[in-house]
Design a protein around this motif. Structure first.
Motif, PDB file in Angstrom:
ATOM      1  N   TYR A 254      -3.150   3.048 -13.623  1.00 29.41           N
ATOM      2  CA  TYR A 254      -3.314   4.405 -13.650  1.00 29.41           C
ATOM      3  C   TYR A 254      -2.329   5.082 -12.708  1.00 29.41           C
ATOM      4  O   TYR A 254      -1.832   4.447 -11.575  1.00 29.41           O
ATOM      5  CB  TYR A 254      -4.669   4.874 -13.629  1.00 29.41           C
ATOM      6  CG  TYR A 254      -5.711   4.384 -14.672  1.00 29.41           C
ATOM      7  CD1 TYR A 254      -6.229   3.178 -14.433  1.00 29.41           C
ATOM      8  CD2 TYR A 254      -5.917   5.173 -15.627  1.00 29.41           C
ATOM      9  CE1 TYR A 254      -7.014   2.653 -15.526  1.00 29.41           C
ATOM     10  CE2 TYR A 254      -6.837   4.879 -16.410  1.00 29.41           C
ATOM     11  CZ  TYR A 254      -7.347   3.616 -16.373  1.00 29.41           C
ATOM     12  OH  TYR A 254      -8.321   3.211 -17.361  1.00 29.41           O
TER      13      TYR A 254
ATOM     14  N   GLN B 296     -15.128  -0.887 -14.919  1.00 26.97           N
ATOM     15  CA  GLN B 296     -13.814  -0.960 -14.010  1.00 26.97           C
ATOM     16  C   GLN B 296     -13.946  -0.813 -12.872  1.00 26.97           C
ATOM     17  O   GLN B 296     -14.226   0.180 -12.271  1.00 26.97           O
ATOM     18  CB  GLN B 296     -12.791  -0.116 -14.817  1.00 26.97           C
ATOM     19  CG  GLN B 296     -12.631  -0.754 -16.215  1.00 26.97           C
ATOM     20  CD  GLN B 296     -11.196   0.151 -16.806  1.00 26.97           C
ATOM     21  OE1 GLN B 296     -10.160  -0.014 -16.446  1.00 26.97           O
ATOM     22  NE2 GLN B 296     -11.561   0.722 -18.109  1.00 26.97           N
ATOM     23  N   TYR B 297     -13.143  -1.592 -11.937  1.00 28.56           N
ATOM     24  CA  TYR B 297     -13.180  -1.431 -10.395  1.00 28.56           C
ATOM     25  C   TYR B 297     -11.784  -1.388  -9.968  1.00 28.56           C
ATOM     26  O   TYR B 297     -10.935  -2.046 -10.277  1.00 28.56           O
ATOM     27  CB  TYR B 297     -14.079  -2.744  -9.616  1.00 28.56           C
ATOM     28  CG  TYR B 297     -15.300  -2.875 -10.202  1.00 28.56           C
ATOM     29  CD1 TYR B 297     -15.742  -3.364 -11.136  1.00 28.56           C
ATOM     30  CD2 TYR B 297     -16.248  -2.134  -9.345  1.00 28.56           C
ATOM     31  CE1 TYR B 297     -17.234  -3.558 -11.670  1.00 28.56           C
ATOM     32  CE2 TYR B 297     -17.714  -2.031  -9.713  1.00 28.56           C
ATOM     33  CZ  TYR B 297     -17.885  -2.819 -10.934  1.00 28.56           C
ATOM     34  OH  TYR B 297     -19.668  -2.959 -11.254  1.00 28.56           O
ATOM     35  N   PHE B 298     -11.663  -0.375  -9.269  1.00 21.86           N
ATOM     36  CA  PHE B 298     -10.466   0.091  -8.812  1.00 21.86           C
ATOM     37  C   PHE B 298      -9.931  -0.406  -7.475  1.00 21.86           C
ATOM     38  O   PHE B 298     -10.999  -0.653  -6.413  1.00 21.86           O
ATOM     39  CB  PHE B 298     -10.136   1.706  -8.642  1.00 21.86           C
ATOM     40  CG  PHE B 298     -10.138   2.224  -9.958  1.00 21.86           C
ATOM     41  CD1 PHE B 298     -11.054   2.574 -10.785  1.00 21.86           C
ATOM     42  CD2 PHE B 298      -8.969   2.719 -10.488  1.00 21.86           C
ATOM     43  CE1 PHE B 298     -10.875   3.295 -12.168  1.00 21.86           C
ATOM     44  CE2 PHE B 298      -8.427   3.163 -11.786  1.00 21.86           C
ATOM     45  CZ  PHE B 298      -9.779   3.688 -12.384  1.00 21.86           C
ATOM     46  N   GLY B 299      -8.749  -0.625  -7.304  1.00 20.17           N
ATOM     47  CA  GLY B 299      -8.184  -1.116  -5.949  1.00 20.17           C
ATOM     48  C   GLY B 299      -7.892   0.178  -5.076  1.00 20.17           C
ATOM     49  O   GLY B 299      -7.835   1.380  -5.618  1.00 20.17           O
ATOM     50  N   PRO B 300      -7.291   0.094  -4.088  1.00 20.55           N
ATOM     51  CA  PRO B 300      -6.961   1.197  -3.163  1.00 20.55           C
ATOM     52  C   PRO B 300      -5.826   2.062  -3.681  1.00 20.55           C
ATOM     53  O   PRO B 300      -5.297   3.116  -2.881  1.00 20.55           O
ATOM     54  CB  PRO B 300      -6.943   0.680  -1.619  1.00 20.55           C
ATOM     55  CG  PRO B 300      -6.168  -0.895  -2.012  1.00 20.55           C
ATOM     56  CD  PRO B 300      -6.962  -1.098  -3.308  1.00 20.55           C
TER      57      PRO B 300
ATOM     58  N   ARG C   2       0.615  -1.074  -0.051  1.00 23.82           N
ATOM     59  CA  ARG C   2      -0.013  -0.009   0.048  1.00 23.82           C
ATOM     60  C   ARG C   2       0.880   1.177   0.072  1.00 23.82           C
ATOM     61  O   ARG C   2       0.543   2.333  -0.761  1.00 23.82           O
ATOM     62  CB  ARG C   2      -1.086   0.090   1.224  1.00 23.82           C
ATOM     63  CG  ARG C   2      -2.112  -1.066   1.241  1.00 23.82           C
ATOM     64  CD  ARG C   2      -3.202  -0.697   0.034  1.00 23.82           C
ATOM     65  NE  ARG C   2      -3.359   0.683   0.090  1.00 23.82           N
ATOM     66  CZ  ARG C   2      -4.355   1.303   0.794  1.00 23.82           C
ATOM     67  NH1 ARG C   2      -5.045   0.271   1.621  1.00 23.82           N
ATOM     68  NH2 ARG C   2      -4.896   2.487   0.663  1.00 23.82           N
TER      69      ARG C   2
ATOM     70  N   LEU D 284      -2.891   3.140  -9.146  1.00 23.89           N
ATOM     71  CA  LEU D 284      -3.921   2.307  -9.137  1.00 23.89           C
ATOM     72  C   LEU D 284      -4.100   1.459 -10.352  1.00 23.89           C
ATOM     73  O   LEU D 284      -3.612   1.691 -11.392  1.00 23.89           O
ATOM     74  CB  LEU D 284      -5.018   3.476  -9.278  1.00 23.89           C
ATOM     75  CG  LEU D 284      -5.419   4.610  -8.213  1.00 23.89           C
ATOM     76  CD1 LEU D 284      -6.156   5.725  -8.715  1.00 23.89           C
ATOM     77  CD2 LEU D 284      -5.923   3.924  -6.890  1.00 23.89           C
TER      78      LEU D 284
ATOM     79  N   ARG E 129       0.619   3.698  -2.722  1.00 26.89           N
ATOM     80  CA  ARG E 129       1.467   5.128  -2.753  1.00 26.89           C
ATOM     81  C   ARG E 129       2.815   5.045  -2.798  1.00 26.89           C
ATOM     82  O   ARG E 129       3.472   4.496  -1.976  1.00 26.89           O
ATOM     83  CB  ARG E 129       0.683   5.737  -1.704  1.00 26.89           C
ATOM     84  CG  ARG E 129       1.588   7.408  -1.451  1.00 26.89           C
ATOM     85  CD  ARG E 129       0.915   8.203  -0.406  1.00 26.89           C
ATOM     86  NE  ARG E 129      -0.570   8.444  -0.901  1.00 26.89           N
ATOM     87  CZ  ARG E 129      -1.112   9.166  -1.358  1.00 26.89           C
ATOM     88  NH1 ARG E 129      -0.250   9.979  -2.088  1.00 26.89           N
ATOM     89  NH2 ARG E 129      -2.572   9.400  -1.488  1.00 26.89           N
TER      90      ARG E 129
ATOM     91  N   ALA F 272       3.543   9.015  -6.738  1.00 25.47           N
ATOM     92  CA  ALA F 272       2.259   9.296  -7.128  1.00 25.47           C
ATOM     93  C   ALA F 272       1.657   8.074  -6.504  1.00 25.47           C
ATOM     94  O   ALA F 272       2.148   7.163  -5.633  1.00 25.47           O
ATOM     95  CB  ALA F 272       2.213   8.926  -8.787  1.00 25.47           C
ATOM     96  N   LEU F 273       0.363   8.106  -6.508  1.00 28.14           N
ATOM     97  CA  LEU F 273      -0.469   6.850  -6.401  1.00 28.14           C
ATOM     98  C   LEU F 273      -0.759   6.046  -7.671  1.00 28.14           C
ATOM     99  O   LEU F 273      -1.333   6.764  -8.484  1.00 28.14           O
ATOM    100  CB  LEU F 273      -1.966   7.478  -5.790  1.00 28.14           C
ATOM    101  CG  LEU F 273      -2.935   6.389  -5.400  1.00 28.14           C
ATOM    102  CD1 LEU F 273      -2.586   5.486  -4.159  1.00 28.14           C
ATOM    103  CD2 LEU F 273      -4.106   7.139  -5.062  1.00 28.14           C
TER     104      LEU F 273
ATOM    105  N   GLN G 182      -1.882   8.515 -10.629  1.00 21.90           N
ATOM    106  CA  GLN G 182      -2.671   9.774 -10.072  1.00 21.90           C
ATOM    107  C   GLN G 182      -1.555  10.674  -9.454  1.00 21.90           C
ATOM    108  O   GLN G 182      -1.105  10.220  -8.435  1.00 21.90           O
ATOM    109  CB  GLN G 182      -3.817   9.155  -9.172  1.00 21.90           C
ATOM    110  CG  GLN G 182      -4.633  10.330  -8.953  1.00 21.90           C
ATOM    111  CD  GLN G 182      -5.712  10.097  -8.011  1.00 21.90           C
ATOM    112  OE1 GLN G 182      -5.864   9.120  -7.415  1.00 21.90           O
ATOM    113  NE2 GLN G 182      -6.800  10.809  -8.245  1.00 21.90           N
TER     114      GLN G 182
END
Lengths: 113, 113
Positions: free
Chosen positions: A35, A102-106, A9, A90, A109, A87-88, A37
């Motif tokens: 992705y 589409q379902y994203f994970g947490p 994480r 994802l 970071r 970045a984050l 972010q």
């Protein structure tokens, strides 16, 4: 039904190092997208894998790579880390490779120092 | 969260009011649109989607409107609650895009009691 999981994480790396991030999709989903972010650029597409094949790639340098395994789990790797890679990251999963929910994970970071 | 520091447009509403979040999309070929909600420290959460053969789609307390003529998308949230406070993103993709989502910059929704 478990959601998308990402490990680790949180991660702190030094410039020049490389990093590998992992994503486990929702059971039965065969497509995994990644992705990046950042506050400045927002959410940007990195690449998408379906059945172990990269189907699409965003506008990122070759230092960013990925792969998908036969169980649909995916990894992305960033080599020769730069400060701007902080970045984050994802990942998102879906059943198919085209116009599907589409379902994203947490997210993971990543901080590069 | 990832959006701290990013100068996102902010919509401030009173609890119980209806909220409308707008989005302009860029690609005339886009035929699938999704709204995501992102809370601080979490990945984007799927809210509702709409395909280009529809103008309107309703979910629980949410409605998405699509105007293809002016390439505009909106998300309406009825009876807004404090738990709706988050950053909302619209995303677009197209047939043959292999799940590549193009995200908008996002709108921060602040719900005041």
């Amino acid at each position: 039904k478990a959601g998308v999981t990402q490990t680790p994480r949180y991660l702190i790396k030094t410039r020049g190092q490389q990093v590998t991030l992992s994503c486990s999709p929702i059971s039965g989903h065969r497509s995994v997208s990644w992705y990046q972010q950042t506050p400045g650029q927002g959410l940007q597409f990195l690449f998408e894998y379906f059945s172990e094949t990269q189907r699409n790639k965003g506008n990122f340098p070759g230092r960013f790579s990925g792969r998908q395994f036969s169980n649909s789990r995916s990894e992305m790797n960033v080599s020769t880390l730069e400060l701007g890679d902080s970045a984050l990251y994802l990942c998102a999963s879906s059943f198919t490779s085209g116009n599907d929910e589409q379902y994203f994970g947490p997210g993971t970071r990543l901080t590069v120092t | 969260g990832e959006n701290v520091g990013l100068h996102l447009p902010t919509l401030s509403v009173q609890e119980g009011d209806n909220s409308i979040i707008n989005c302009a999309y860029s690609n005339s070929a886009s035929d699938y649109f999704i709204w995501y909600k992102q809370e601080s420290g979490k990945g984007p959460q799927f809210i509702i989607d709409i395909r280009s053969n529809m103008d309107k789609r309703q979910g629980q307390r949410v409605t998405v409107l699509l105007n293809k003529t002016v390439k505009h998308l909106s998300l309406q949230i009825a009876a807004t609650q404090p738990g709706d406070s988050a950053v909302y993103f619209c995303a677009e993709t197209w047939s043959g895009g292999y799940n590549k989502l193009i995200f908008g910059a996002g709108t921060r929704l602040a719900v005041h009691p």
